[in-house]
Design a protein around this motif. Structure first.
Motif, mmCIF file in Angstrom:
data_model
loop_
_atom_site.group_PDB
_atom_site.id
_atom_site.type_symbol
_atom_site.label_atom_id
_atom_site.label_comp_id
_atom_site.label_asym_id
_atom_site.label_seq_id
_atom_site.Cartn_x
_atom_site.Cartn_y
_atom_site.Cartn_z
ATOM 1 N N ALA A 120 3.731 11.354 -1.903
ATOM 2 C CA ALA A 120 4.798 11.014 -0.947
ATOM 3 C C ALA A 120 4.305 10.032 0.105
ATOM 4 C CB ALA A 120 5.307 12.291 -0.273
ATOM 5 N N GLY A 121 3.093 10.234 0.596
ATOM 6 C CA GLY A 121 2.539 9.338 1.607
ATOM 7 C C GLY A 121 2.375 7.919 1.103
ATOM 8 N N GLY A 122 1.888 7.765 -0.125
ATOM 9 C CA GLY A 122 1.701 6.433 -0.697
ATOM 10 C C GLY A 122 3.017 5.751 -1.026
ATOM 11 N N ALA A 123 3.963 6.521 -1.577
ATOM 12 C CA ALA A 123 5.261 5.945 -1.963
ATOM 13 C C ALA A 123 6.049 5.456 -0.756
ATOM 14 C CB ALA A 123 6.072 6.982 -2.743
ATOM 15 N N GLN A 124 6.007 6.204 0.340
ATOM 16 C CA GLN A 124 6.825 5.862 1.506
ATOM 17 C C GLN A 124 6.152 4.894 2.476
ATOM 18 O OE1 GLN A 124 8.757 9.316 3.372
ATOM 19 N NE2 GLN A 124 8.408 10.444 1.486
ATOM 20 N N PHE A 125 4.829 5.008 2.618
ATOM 21 C CA PHE A 125 4.162 4.219 3.664
ATOM 22 C C PHE A 125 3.012 3.363 3.156
ATOM 23 C CE2 PHE A 125 5.926 8.099 5.555
ATOM 24 C CZ PHE A 125 6.820 7.524 6.455
ATOM 25 N N LYS B 154 -3.660 -2.107 -10.183
ATOM 26 C CA LYS B 154 -4.077 -3.343 -9.506
ATOM 27 C C LYS B 154 -3.739 -3.349 -8.006
ATOM 28 C CE LYS B 154 -3.412 -5.875 -13.799
ATOM 29 N NZ LYS B 154 -2.581 -6.869 -14.529
ATOM 30 N N PRO B 155 -4.314 -2.434 -7.250
ATOM 31 C CA PRO B 155 -4.028 -2.386 -5.807
ATOM 32 C C PRO B 155 -4.662 -3.569 -5.062
ATOM 33 C CG PRO B 155 -5.790 -0.861 -6.346
ATOM 34 C CD PRO B 155 -5.301 -1.410 -7.658
ATOM 35 N N GLU B 156 -4.148 -3.842 -3.865
ATOM 36 C CA GLU B 156 -4.674 -4.933 -3.044
ATOM 37 C C GLU B 156 -5.806 -4.408 -2.156
ATOM 38 O OE1 GLU B 156 -0.957 -7.452 -1.740
ATOM 39 O OE2 GLU B 156 -0.417 -5.329 -1.915
ATOM 40 N N ILE B 157 -6.945 -5.072 -2.234
ATOM 41 C CA ILE B 157 -8.150 -4.587 -1.546
ATOM 42 C C ILE B 157 -8.012 -4.629 -0.025
ATOM 43 C CG2 ILE B 157 -10.636 -4.890 -1.239
ATOM 44 C CD1 ILE B 157 -9.816 -3.914 -4.006
ATOM 45 N N PHE B 158 -7.530 -5.746 0.516
ATOM 46 C CA PHE B 158 -7.468 -5.874 1.984
ATOM 47 C C PHE B 158 -6.541 -4.833 2.621
ATOM 48 C CE2 PHE B 158 -5.915 -7.894 5.943
ATOM 49 C CZ PHE B 158 -7.140 -7.949 6.622
ATOM 50 N N PRO B 159 -5.331 -4.613 2.100
ATOM 51 C CA PRO B 159 -4.479 -3.548 2.663
ATOM 52 C C PRO B 159 -5.114 -2.157 2.574
ATOM 53 C CG PRO B 159 -3.160 -5.026 1.336
ATOM 54 C CD PRO B 159 -4.593 -5.411 1.109
ATOM 55 N N ILE B 160 -5.912 -1.922 1.522
ATOM 56 C CA ILE B 160 -6.605 -0.634 1.406
ATOM 57 C C ILE B 160 -7.584 -0.465 2.558
ATOM 58 C CG2 ILE B 160 -8.320 0.665 0.052
ATOM 59 C CD1 ILE B 160 -6.963 -0.380 -2.474
ATOM 60 N N LEU B 161 -8.371 -1.504 2.834
ATOM 61 C CA LEU B 161 -9.339 -1.459 3.937
ATOM 62 C C LEU B 161 -8.622 -1.289 5.275
ATOM 63 C CD1 LEU B 161 -11.806 -4.280 2.789
ATOM 64 C CD2 LEU B 161 -12.099 -1.799 2.596
ATOM 65 N N GLN B 162 -7.476 -1.942 5.420
ATOM 66 C CA GLN B 162 -6.664 -1.792 6.638
ATOM 67 C C GLN B 162 -6.174 -0.339 6.783
ATOM 68 O OE1 GLN B 162 -3.596 -4.869 6.322
ATOM 69 N NE2 GLN B 162 -4.309 -5.714 8.277
ATOM 70 N N SER C 59 -0.064 5.592 -5.867
ATOM 71 C CA SER C 59 1.326 5.754 -5.451
ATOM 72 C C SER C 59 1.803 4.544 -4.650
ATOM 73 C CB SER C 59 1.465 7.031 -4.612
ATOM 74 O OG SER C 59 2.802 7.249 -4.242
ATOM 75 N N ALA C 60 0.940 4.042 -3.768
ATOM 76 C CA ALA C 60 1.298 2.874 -2.943
ATOM 77 C C ALA C 60 1.424 1.611 -3.791
ATOM 78 C CB ALA C 60 0.247 2.675 -1.851
ATOM 79 N N ALA C 61 0.481 1.432 -4.718
ATOM 80 C CA ALA C 61 0.444 0.203 -5.529
ATOM 81 C C ALA C 61 1.543 0.160 -6.588
ATOM 82 C CB ALA C 61 -0.924 0.078 -6.193
ATOM 83 N N THR C 62 2.089 1.304 -6.941
ATOM 84 C CA THR C 62 3.143 1.336 -7.967
ATOM 85 C C THR C 62 4.515 1.603 -7.346
ATOM 86 O OG1 THR C 62 2.558 3.660 -8.397
ATOM 87 C CG2 THR C 62 1.616 2.012 -9.852
ATOM 88 N N PHE C 63 4.697 2.786 -6.764
ATOM 89 C CA PHE C 63 6.020 3.192 -6.282
ATOM 90 C C PHE C 63 6.443 2.438 -5.020
ATOM 91 C CE2 PHE C 63 4.129 7.291 -8.023
ATOM 92 C CZ PHE C 63 4.507 6.980 -9.321
ATOM 93 N N HIS C 64 5.546 2.367 -4.019
ATOM 94 C CA HIS C 64 5.905 1.680 -2.768
ATOM 95 C C HIS C 64 6.151 0.199 -3.025
ATOM 96 C CE1 HIS C 64 6.049 1.111 1.587
ATOM 97 N NE2 HIS C 64 5.288 0.039 1.419
ATOM 98 N N LYS C 65 5.304 -0.393 -3.811
ATOM 99 C CA LYS C 65 5.417 -1.828 -4.117
ATOM 100 C C LYS C 65 6.695 -2.145 -4.883
ATOM 101 C CE LYS C 65 2.627 -5.625 -5.987
ATOM 102 N NZ LYS C 65 1.367 -5.963 -6.691
ATOM 103 N N GLU D 92 11.334 6.916 -2.613
ATOM 104 C CA GLU D 92 11.858 8.294 -2.633
ATOM 105 C C GLU D 92 10.975 9.252 -3.433
ATOM 106 O OE1 GLU D 92 12.954 6.640 -6.517
ATOM 107 O OE2 GLU D 92 12.951 5.855 -4.470
ATOM 108 N N VAL D 93 9.997 8.724 -4.158
ATOM 109 C CA VAL D 93 9.138 9.561 -5.004
ATOM 110 C C VAL D 93 8.309 10.504 -4.125
ATOM 111 C CG1 VAL D 93 7.224 9.589 -6.649
ATOM 112 C CG2 VAL D 93 8.991 7.826 -6.809
ATOM 113 N N SER D 94 8.389 11.797 -4.418
ATOM 114 C CA SER D 94 7.639 12.764 -3.604
ATOM 115 C C SER D 94 7.080 13.925 -4.410
ATOM 116 C CB SER D 94 8.534 13.328 -2.488
ATOM 117 O OG SER D 94 9.651 13.990 -3.039
ATOM 118 N N SER D 95 7.478 14.026 -5.689
ATOM 119 C CA SER D 95 7.007 15.156 -6.492
ATOM 120 C C SER D 95 6.130 14.661 -7.638
ATOM 121 C CB SER D 95 8.184 15.946 -7.062
ATOM 122 O OG SER D 95 8.826 15.214 -8.099
#
Length: 444
Positions: A63-68, A196-204, A283-289, A294-297
């Motif tokens: 949920a945290g990755g999908a939303q934020f 394929k996540p983005e490295i700089f946003p991960i460090l941020q 979750s961030a690299a797939t659902f949020h992007k 809304e993915v949480s489960s």
């Protein structure tokens, strides 16, 4: 003046060793080889790290990755730091006082207080077992299409598997756990490469962001992550299983044991951080992007993972990691249940009886929820189990921090002023966050 013995702070001196059947059963080399000693102490940290990657943690990370996006990586990082400090205190208590946390409570508190602590702890272990059942059941459904109700019954078979490895020896249990953790690691490594996540946003994301506090929803998810930072049974578990090592029960021997056990614990929890962070990153690299905020489960994540990444293996690896996570947590939950009952009550059950009692307590609500509410019911039950664990956490942390900060109990190994302040600060933060979470759950 006669120097005080540092066990003087305990009420009972005549006691049985924690997990007596495997107490001091893993040999530690007497020579000064660093790597051989480190290998001898490697294992308990891995068993403890399992609690930080169990199915109950997955939903908040997803949920945290999908939303934020990557923003809540800092919360996972801080949570892991808290865990490293508290697990260090747990292993130190076990090594110095030769008591697990349950035995220490029995030897310090009034019998009535002990009874309450035992009941609360048993409830939390049953809740943890419930989360493991649900995780394994969902994984069996995803991998093999097995109905949830049948999956609940199948999970009862793991009792026999656990008993087999307990009979073979403690190193066998540690090896099985290490293999399952390696399976989870391989699965999520594949998922990260595929997403394929983005490295700089991960460090941020690892750097704390003020926006977390400003947004009420991100703050709530952060509380969910931080509130379940340390599984309460892990503190009882670690203080016990570290005593399986055959180190000299002298000042120098205990000092050496604390050093290598802390290295093992810190490295293992760093691995747990990577896996928890990986869940959020994927979750961030797939659902949020892709805009699926809304993915949480766990089930929702599995349904969308393969189509978004364009690989059927993505869903398979996700489910396989979930199954390994559930089975791993089952192993450690079994040991924790045995430690808690023997420690608080000073009685011993045969391992298969203890395991059966815990499993039945967890299977009954899981079976009812699966029959009445189906898949949605098991997801709701997973959330409830995490709330129960959060509520019990404070009752494990406060005694631990109190005991390890008591010079009469710990002698020359008592927490230094910096560690003492840090430990109480972490305790206050976790207590307040859990109170907020409980208030928000039941009164809003």
């Amino acid at each position: 003046m006669k120097k005080k013995k540092y066990s003087i702070g305990w009420r009972n001196e005549n006691k049985h060793p924690s997990l007596s059947e495997v107490f001091s059963s893993v040999s530690v080399p007497k020579q000064k080889g660093i790597w051989k000693k480190l290998f001898a102490f490697t294992g308990p940290g891995l068993l403890v790290a399992v609690g930080y990657m169990d199915p109950g943690n997955w939903a908040t990370d997803i949920a945290g990755g999908a939303q934020f996006g990557y923003m809540l990586l800092s919360v996972i990082f801080i949570s892991n730091f808290f865990a490293i400090i508290l697990q260090h205190l747990a292993l130190k208590l076990g090594i110095v006082c030769e008591r697990d946390l349950a035995q220490a409570c029995r030897d310090h508190y009034h019998p009535f207080i002990n009874f309450i602590l035992w009941i609360l702890c048993e409830i939390s272990i049953a809740a943890c077992d419930l989360a493991e059942i649900i995780g394994s059941v969902l994984a069996l459904k995803l991998l093999f299409g097995i109905p949830i109700t049948w999956g609940v019954l199948i999970t009862a078979i793991d009792v026999l598997i656990i008993l087999f490895f307990q009979y073979k020896g403690f190193r066998y249990i540690e090896s099985v756990v290490a293999a399952l953790i390696f399976t989870i690691l391989v699965c999520f490594s594949f998922e990260i490469v595929s997403s394929k996540p983005e490295i700089f946003p991960i460090l941020q994301g690892i750097v704390p962001n003020p926006e977390i506090m400003k947004n009420s929803h991100s703050f709530y998810i952060s509380i969910g992550i931080l509130g379940a930072t340390v599984m309460p049974h892990n503190l009882y578990l670690h203080s016990s299983i570290i005593q399986t090592r055959d180190y000299p029960r002298t000042f120098e021997g205990k000092k050496m044991a604390i050093k290598y056990a802390t290295i093992d614990s810190t490295l293992s929890l760093s691995l747990a951080f990577f896996i928890n962070a990986a869940i959020l990153i994927i979750s961030a690299a797939t659902f949020h992007k892709a805009g699926h905020t809304e993915v949480s489960s766990i089930m929702d994540a599995h349904k969308l993972l393969s189509p978004i990444l364009g690989s059927s293996l993505a869903g398979v690896f996700f489910a396989l990691a979930l199954l390994a996570s559930g089975q791993n947590s089952t192993l450690t939950g079994t040991l924790a249940g045995q430690i808690v009952m023997e420690g608080f009550l000073n009685i011993k059950f045969k391992p298969w009886i203890r395991r059966l009692i815990t499993r039945l307590i967890a299977i009954v609500p899981a079976m009812i929820a699966s029959i009445v509410y189906g898949e949605k019911g098991t997801t709701e039950l997973l959330i409830i189990s995490q709330i129960i664990l959060s509520a019990q956490l404070s009752f494990a942390i406060i005694p631990l921090v109190n005991f390890t900060g008591d010079s009469e109990k710990m002698g020359p190994f008592v927490n230094g002023i910096t560690l003492k302040i840090s430990a109480w600060f972490i305790t206050i933060i976790i207590v307040l966050l859990n109170l907020f979470l409980l208030y928000d759950t039941f009164f809003k």
